[in-house]
Every structure is written in structure tokens, then in C-alpha cells.
Design a protein around this motif. Sequence first.
Motif, PDB file in Angstrom:
ATOM      1  N   ASN A 133       0.762  -1.147   0.209  1.00  0.00           N
ATOM      2  CA  ASN A 133      -0.107   0.630   0.359  1.00  0.00           C
ATOM      3  C   ASN A 133       1.034   1.059  -0.124  1.00  0.00           C
ATOM      4  O   ASN A 133       1.526   1.126   1.393  1.00  0.00           O
ATOM      5  CB  ASN A 133      -1.109  -0.094   1.456  1.00  0.00           C
ATOM      6  N   ALA A 134       1.066   1.803  -1.238  1.00  0.00           N
ATOM      7  CA  ALA A 134       1.801   3.279  -1.206  1.00  0.00           C
ATOM      8  C   ALA A 134       1.775   4.243  -0.666  1.00  0.00           C
ATOM      9  O   ALA A 134       2.270   4.653   0.249  1.00  0.00           O
ATOM     10  CB  ALA A 134       1.604   3.310  -2.916  1.00  0.00           C
ATOM     11  N   ASP A 135       0.211   4.615  -0.076  1.00  0.00           N
ATOM     12  CA  ASP A 135      -0.212   4.952   1.015  1.00  0.00           C
ATOM     13  C   ASP A 135       0.293   5.298   2.444  1.00  0.00           C
ATOM     14  O   ASP A 135       0.863   6.008   3.396  1.00  0.00           O
ATOM     15  CB  ASP A 135      -1.209   6.000   0.793  1.00  0.00           C
ATOM     16  N   ILE A 136       0.313   4.084   2.717  1.00  0.00           N
ATOM     17  CA  ILE A 136       0.904   2.983   4.363  1.00  0.00           C
ATOM     18  C   ILE A 136       2.685   3.196   4.222  1.00  0.00           C
ATOM     19  O   ILE A 136       3.117   3.854   5.348  1.00  0.00           O
ATOM     20  CB  ILE A 136       0.217   2.177   4.881  1.00  0.00           C
ATOM     21  N   LEU A 137       3.046   2.642   3.614  1.00  0.00           N
ATOM     22  CA  LEU A 137       4.277   2.686   3.513  1.00  0.00           C
ATOM     23  C   LEU A 137       5.081   4.717   3.205  1.00  0.00           C
ATOM     24  O   LEU A 137       6.415   4.949   4.053  1.00  0.00           O
ATOM     25  CB  LEU A 137       5.063   2.439   2.204  1.00  0.00           C
ATOM     26  N   LEU A 237      -2.612  -0.084  -4.411  1.00  0.00           N
ATOM     27  CA  LEU A 237      -1.429  -1.022  -4.290  1.00  0.00           C
ATOM     28  C   LEU A 237      -0.808  -0.950  -5.491  1.00  0.00           C
ATOM     29  O   LEU A 237      -1.292  -0.855  -6.728  1.00  0.00           O
ATOM     30  CB  LEU A 237      -2.474  -2.196  -4.638  1.00  0.00           C
ATOM     31  N   LYS A 238       0.859  -1.367  -4.773  1.00  0.00           N
ATOM     32  CA  LYS A 238       1.631  -1.198  -6.098  1.00  0.00           C
ATOM     33  C   LYS A 238       2.099  -2.284  -6.236  1.00  0.00           C
ATOM     34  O   LYS A 238       2.691  -3.360  -4.812  1.00  0.00           O
ATOM     35  CB  LYS A 238       2.876  -0.573  -6.753  1.00  0.00           C
ATOM     36  N   ILE A 239       2.450  -3.432  -7.215  1.00  0.00           N
ATOM     37  CA  ILE A 239       2.977  -4.787  -7.364  1.00  0.00           C
ATOM     38  C   ILE A 239       4.319  -4.956  -7.436  1.00  0.00           C
ATOM     39  O   ILE A 239       4.837  -3.862  -8.634  1.00  0.00           O
ATOM     40  CB  ILE A 239       1.886  -4.984  -9.105  1.00  0.00           C
ATOM     41  N   VAL A 240       5.324  -6.282  -6.721  1.00  0.00           N
ATOM     42  CA  VAL A 240       6.161  -6.502  -7.288  1.00  0.00           C
ATOM     43  C   VAL A 240       6.660  -7.707  -7.242  1.00  0.00           C
ATOM     44  O   VAL A 240       6.307  -8.550  -7.048  1.00  0.00           O
ATOM     45  CB  VAL A 240       6.753  -5.863  -5.559  1.00  0.00           C
ATOM     46  N   SER A 241       7.575  -7.978  -8.405  1.00  0.00           N
ATOM     47  CA  SER A 241       8.065  -8.708  -8.775  1.00  0.00           C
ATOM     48  C   SER A 241       9.355  -9.283  -8.580  1.00  0.00           C
ATOM     49  O   SER A 241      10.258  -8.492  -8.537  1.00  0.00           O
ATOM     50  CB  SER A 241       8.082  -9.353  -9.851  1.00  0.00           C
TER      51      SER A 241
END
Length: 338
Positions: A133-137, A237-241
Motif C-alpha cells: 500500500n503506497a500510502d501506508i508506506l 496498491l503497487k505490485i512487485v515481482s
Amino acid sequence: MKKKTLISALALSAALSTGSAFAAELNVVCSNEQDWCDLMAGNFEDKTGISVAMVRKSTGETLAQVRAEAGNPKIDVWWGGTGDPHLIAAAEGLTQPSGADTSELLGWAQNLAEISGGRTIGIHLGVLGVAYNADILKEKGIKPPACWKDLTDPQYKGEIQVANPNSSGTAYTELATIVQIFGEDDAFRLLKEIGENVNSYTKSGSAPSKAAARGETGISIGFEHDMVKLARAGFPLKIVSPCEGTGYEVGGVSIITGAKNFDEAKQWVEFVLSAEAQSAGPEVGVFNIPSNSNATIPPEAPAVESIKLIDYDFATYGATDTRERLLSRWDKEVKPGN
């Protein structure tokens, strides 16, 4: 599409437990997301006129049910969920070949059928990933993770949510993936360290990313197509591989050994393998990669060509002894309270 006449999960569960006869002609357990379960059941009813009684259960729950009902199954077909438990059911003789034509399917879907002797067939591919969650981080001044090993950083204490591999096929895929990347002993040390930062092990594999989307946790582990659906809905939401590489699922469809409605079950298998049926996924936010080579791949689906995928060993990690050994070790070394 006409109004669906699906039996309620509560009523179906009661019928399964009591052995009551069904009015419906086909009994399905679905291990996909509920919207996708409902859409496919409705589309199948419209196309065939066959009534469907369906309930959604995770792969771990379904495997346990199929084992418990061996010799007197209350369901006919198991659709969706990660391929490993489907392969285990096949190896234990709990499922049977459907005889469905696989000539239009992509290689990884045909591979699942070959490994299982035709007892399970691939329906989609889903890539394992990490979401945050980009906002939380940003609010907490936490740097986003890029790799599996990053998740051991103390800055993520209480920020990670993931499912329990005993109930979730998603989480078992994560467990098997990390073992294949790092080697078993190092993998369990890594999982134990990541566990120090985990706030909750959920029952469902898609639950952590839903929690991250809602701001209930900062980071989740799950399948990227579920994360894409949430991001498209407007969640931050941001996605990481992960940089070390990542695994993937090949979802399966299997007919239960002794199914009372085999002919109808075979029609279900043929339908869910069709390009027509698989191309309907985006209508309900399903963005995985369909197995039929003629199906439309959603543009929102993870771009597998740009992701470092491991050579996931389905034959080994879809074997009963491997799964039981890894889950037992997870319970002893990673499970909270140990």
C-alpha cells in the motif's frame, strides 16, 4: 444472462455434510474468486441448461474434503485453485481423467495434464508477487520492498500479511517457490525471518492483498492478477515481482473419482477450457493468463515476458510426500507460537 439459480453456500455445505441428494445436476467446488465462480456457473447454465450447485472453498479445504469423501463423493468437479493440490489428488487416485481435448491449450496447461495422466488440466497461469500500500508506506517512511530477502527487514515489523500454506494454495506456492529459489534450509530460515514481520496468516490466499488495499496491512504476498484487480479498482496498491525470481501457479480443473454426474462434469471441463469461457474473465476483474491459446489475454495481465520466473517443478512440489513434509516443517519452524 438469465438469473442464476445457484444453491447457497450454507445449504450446499449442509447437504455435503449430511449426504443429502441434490436437485442440481452438477455439483462443483470452486477455488477461484467468488465473482469468477458465479459468472462461470451462470454462463455454463445458460449454454448447457445444466443446473449447477456450487460452493467456494480454498484448495487446502477442498483437498481435505475430497480425501474425506473418497469412495462416496458429494461433488463432481473441482474447478480452480493452484495446480499442486490437484496433482496430489490425482496421484492419490481421487480424481479421474476427463478425456477432454487439450489440443488448443498452451504448453504449461498441457504439461499439467501430462503429469497427472489427464486427471487435472491447466486452466490459467498466475504469477506470485508482493504488493504494498503506497500510502501506508509513504506515511510511515518505509521503503518499498523489491526482493524476497527485503521482507526480513525489521522496518516491516507487523506490516506483512500472507496466507497459511496449510489452507491456501497461494501460500503453498510461495513456500515451494522460496524453497526452489534458495534451497530448503536457507528457505526456512528466510521464511522464519519474514514471519517475524507477519501480522497475520490468513485462511485465503487472496485475503492479504485485499487487506493491503484497504489499508489494514502495509504489504501482502499473493498472486499478481488479484493485485491488479484491486489496483484497477482505485486502491493505492503497487505490485512487485521479487528480484531473485518468482514462481507461478497453473490453476487446475479435475473430475472427482466416482462423480455421480460424470457426463455433466465432462461438459463443465470442456466449457471452462474453451476460449469463449476463458475470455469472459475481465468482466469480473479476472486478469490471469488463460490456458486456451485462442482466448483473449487481458492487457492488464502480468507481463510474464518481463518477469524473472523460476522453472517451477510441479512434479516434485505437487507430490503428496513433498507437500506434507514441507507443511510439517513450516508448522514446526515458521508457524506462530513456535
